[in-house]
Design a protein around this motif. Structure first.
Motif, PDB file in Angstrom:
ATOM      1  N   VAL A 176       0.864  -1.178   0.000  1.00 57.00           N
ATOM      2  CA  VAL A 176       0.000   0.000   0.000  1.00 57.00           C
ATOM      3  C   VAL A 176       0.901   1.227   0.000  1.00 57.00           C
ATOM      4  O   VAL A 176       1.769   1.366   0.866  1.00 57.00           O
ATOM      5  CB  VAL A 176      -0.921   0.023   1.231  1.00 57.00           C
ATOM      6  CG1 VAL A 176      -1.710   1.340   1.294  1.00 57.00           C
ATOM      7  CG2 VAL A 176      -1.872  -1.168   1.218  1.00 57.00           C
ATOM      8  N   ILE A 198      -1.296  -0.955  -4.167  1.00 56.98           N
ATOM      9  CA  ILE A 198      -2.553  -0.226  -3.973  1.00 56.98           C
ATOM     10  C   ILE A 198      -2.188   1.190  -3.567  1.00 56.98           C
ATOM     11  O   ILE A 198      -1.567   1.408  -2.515  1.00 56.98           O
ATOM     12  CB  ILE A 198      -3.429  -0.894  -2.905  1.00 56.98           C
ATOM     13  CG1 ILE A 198      -3.757  -2.336  -3.317  1.00 56.98           C
ATOM     14  CG2 ILE A 198      -4.711  -0.095  -2.685  1.00 56.98           C
ATOM     15  CD1 ILE A 198      -4.484  -3.128  -2.252  1.00 56.98           C
ATOM     16  N   VAL A 200      -2.856   5.110  -2.497  1.00 54.26           N
ATOM     17  CA  VAL A 200      -3.804   5.955  -1.773  1.00 54.26           C
ATOM     18  C   VAL A 200      -3.379   7.417  -1.912  1.00 54.26           C
ATOM     19  O   VAL A 200      -2.400   7.844  -1.293  1.00 54.26           O
ATOM     20  CB  VAL A 200      -3.850   5.601  -0.272  1.00 54.26           C
ATOM     21  CG1 VAL A 200      -5.017   6.326   0.404  1.00 54.26           C
ATOM     22  CG2 VAL A 200      -3.944   4.105  -0.058  1.00 54.26           C
ATOM     23  N   THR A 228      -3.241  -0.137  -8.522  1.00 52.86           N
ATOM     24  CA  THR A 228      -4.671   0.052  -8.336  1.00 52.86           C
ATOM     25  C   THR A 228      -4.868   1.215  -7.380  1.00 52.86           C
ATOM     26  O   THR A 228      -4.134   1.339  -6.397  1.00 52.86           O
ATOM     27  CB  THR A 228      -5.325  -1.214  -7.746  1.00 52.86           C
ATOM     28  OG1 THR A 228      -5.116  -2.308  -8.632  1.00 52.86           O
ATOM     29  CG2 THR A 228      -6.811  -1.017  -7.545  1.00 52.86           C
ATOM     30  N   VAL A 230      -7.282   3.748  -4.871  1.00 51.87           N
ATOM     31  CA  VAL A 230      -8.503   3.949  -4.105  1.00 51.87           C
ATOM     32  C   VAL A 230      -8.757   5.450  -3.957  1.00 51.87           C
ATOM     33  O   VAL A 230      -7.986   6.268  -4.449  1.00 51.87           O
ATOM     34  CB  VAL A 230      -8.423   3.271  -2.723  1.00 51.87           C
ATOM     35  CG1 VAL A 230      -8.234   1.765  -2.860  1.00 51.87           C
ATOM     36  CG2 VAL A 230      -7.303   3.865  -1.877  1.00 51.87           C
ATOM     37  N   ASN A 231      -9.811   5.782  -3.257  1.00 50.86           N
ATOM     38  CA  ASN A 231     -10.222   7.177  -3.128  1.00 50.86           C
ATOM     39  C   ASN A 231      -9.260   7.974  -2.240  1.00 50.86           C
ATOM     40  O   ASN A 231      -8.443   7.408  -1.509  1.00 50.86           O
ATOM     41  CB  ASN A 231     -11.632   7.238  -2.553  1.00 50.86           C
ATOM     42  CG  ASN A 231     -12.409   8.454  -3.014  1.00 50.86           C
ATOM     43  OD1 ASN A 231     -11.832   9.438  -3.460  1.00 50.86           O
ATOM     44  ND2 ASN A 231     -13.721   8.379  -2.919  1.00 50.86           N
ATOM     45  N   ASN A 234      -8.379   7.345   1.630  1.00 45.77           N
ATOM     46  CA  ASN A 234      -9.108   6.122   1.990  1.00 45.77           C
ATOM     47  C   ASN A 234      -8.147   5.007   2.422  1.00 45.77           C
ATOM     48  O   ASN A 234      -7.976   4.003   1.735  1.00 45.77           O
ATOM     49  CB  ASN A 234      -9.975   5.662   0.820  1.00 45.77           C
ATOM     50  CG  ASN A 234     -10.934   4.550   1.213  1.00 45.77           C
ATOM     51  OD1 ASN A 234     -11.041   4.183   2.373  1.00 45.77           O
ATOM     52  ND2 ASN A 234     -11.644   4.020   0.235  1.00 45.77           N
ATOM     53  N   GLY A 237     -10.071   1.621   2.847  1.00 51.03           N
ATOM     54  CA  GLY A 237     -10.351   0.877   1.617  1.00 51.03           C
ATOM     55  C   GLY A 237      -9.120   0.192   1.062  1.00 51.03           C
ATOM     56  O   GLY A 237      -9.191  -0.942   0.572  1.00 51.03           O
ATOM     57  N   ALA A 238      -7.974   0.864   1.156  1.00 49.82           N
ATOM     58  CA  ALA A 238      -6.731   0.265   0.671  1.00 49.82           C
ATOM     59  C   ALA A 238      -6.353  -0.950   1.501  1.00 49.82           C
ATOM     60  O   ALA A 238      -5.952  -1.997   0.975  1.00 49.82           O
ATOM     61  CB  ALA A 238      -5.609   1.300   0.710  1.00 49.82           C
ATOM     62  N   TYR A 240      -8.335  -2.835   3.319  1.00 52.48           N
ATOM     63  CA  TYR A 240      -9.324  -3.903   3.106  1.00 52.48           C
ATOM     64  C   TYR A 240      -8.950  -4.717   1.872  1.00 52.48           C
ATOM     65  O   TYR A 240      -8.894  -5.953   1.915  1.00 52.48           O
ATOM     66  CB  TYR A 240     -10.721  -3.285   2.947  1.00 52.48           C
ATOM     67  CG  TYR A 240     -11.853  -4.282   3.013  1.00 52.48           C
ATOM     68  CD1 TYR A 240     -12.109  -5.178   1.979  1.00 52.48           C
ATOM     69  CD2 TYR A 240     -12.681  -4.322   4.123  1.00 52.48           C
ATOM     70  CE1 TYR A 240     -13.155  -6.084   2.036  1.00 52.48           C
ATOM     71  CE2 TYR A 240     -13.729  -5.239   4.205  1.00 52.48           C
ATOM     72  CZ  TYR A 240     -13.953  -6.106   3.149  1.00 52.48           C
ATOM     73  OH  TYR A 240     -14.985  -7.004   3.216  1.00 52.48           O
ATOM     74  N   ALA A 241      -8.671  -4.019   0.759  1.00 49.89           N
ATOM     75  CA  ALA A 241      -8.285  -4.716  -0.464  1.00 49.89           C
ATOM     76  C   ALA A 241      -6.963  -5.468  -0.294  1.00 49.89           C
ATOM     77  O   ALA A 241      -6.802  -6.596  -0.756  1.00 49.89           O
ATOM     78  CB  ALA A 241      -8.181  -3.707  -1.616  1.00 49.89           C
TER      79      ALA A 241
END
Length: 248
Positions: A176, A198, A200, A228, A230-231, A234, A237-238, A240-241
């Motif tokens: 992340v 991911i 952010v 990828t 995320v918002n 967030n 959300g990062a 979680y994924a």
């Protein structure tokens, strides 16, 4: 109710420790509880592997406490994001075991220890100002049973700092990357690792960063593959994924 609890209930029915009638009463309330202002999804853990999470912003203190009460009555681990210090002070006398990460604005209440993964998630941050988002991601990932390694303040303005921690980053199963300003760090990291990244974007930056939109667009337009996005801000959300990927 999680899978272990459901299996335990069925075993008790099988061994005549719990009657079919009592088991039916337990299962009849499994899908959700209607609190009038919220419908608590108790079936979510069985469907997706993680229990429902409380997003506190926009809810009154009384509403959050009632959700805590409902989830706690079932001994469900509680993760509450975007929680203010004032909200925590209202919850703490009711749930003395509740813990608060002020930087993350996250409250956690643990009834059942979650087994930790062998693989870990690396959370990489460009700057110290990005730490609130890092901490939200960290608390979420740990609550879901992930080992986490944090690598902070390694932005592109001093990229040698990133190179010094590459062994930790490359050892993760998923990375992340949290960055504001122009958000370039995600592209740099993705070009150096063979793991999913991911990204952010954060709202950190001066006027032309447009509250994180600049970083968001940079990350969406990354020329490095495997990114990828995320918002903005967030971290939840990062994480979680990333947790889903880490448990594959």
């Amino acid at each position: 109710m999680n899978q272990n609890q459901l299996e335990s209930l069925l075993q008790k029915v099988k061994q005549s420790e719990v009657t079919i009638e009592d088991a039916m009463k337990t299962l009849s309330a499994l899908p959700f509880d209607d609190l009038g202002f919220a419908m608590i999804d108790h079936h979510r853990h069985l469907r997706v592997g993680y229990p429902e999470v409380i997003y506190c912003e926009g809810k009154t203190t009384e509403q959050v406490i009632k959700i805590f009460d409902n989830m706690s009555s079932r001994h469900v681990n509680v993760l509450a994001t975007r929680a203010s210090a004032v909200l925590y002070e209202a919850i703490k006398p009711l749930y003395m075991d509740a813990k608060y990460n002020e930087a993350a604005r996250v409250i956690t209440l643990t009834y059942e220890a979650v087994p930790m993964t062998d693989d870990y998630i690396a959370i990489v941050a460009a700057g110290t100002s990005d730490l609130p988002v890092v901490e939200e991601a960290y608390e979420t990932a740990v609550a879901f049973g992930n080992r986490v390694e944090k690598v902070v303040d390694v932005g592109v303005a001093g990229i040698h700092r990133l190179f010094a921690r590459l062994d930790v980053i490359r050892g993760a199963k998923v990375v992340v990357v949290v960055a504001g300003m122009e958000g370039a760090l995600a592209s740099v990291v993705a070009g150096l690792v063979d793991k999913p990244v991911i990204a952010v974007p954060t709202s950190v930056g001066y006027g032309a960063s447009f509250g994180g939109i600049s970083a968001l667009l940079t990350m969406l337009n990354s020329c490095a593959s495997g990114v990828t996005v995320v918002n903005i801000d967030n971290g939840f959300g990062a994480a979680y994924a990333a947790s889903q990927i880490n448990r594959l």
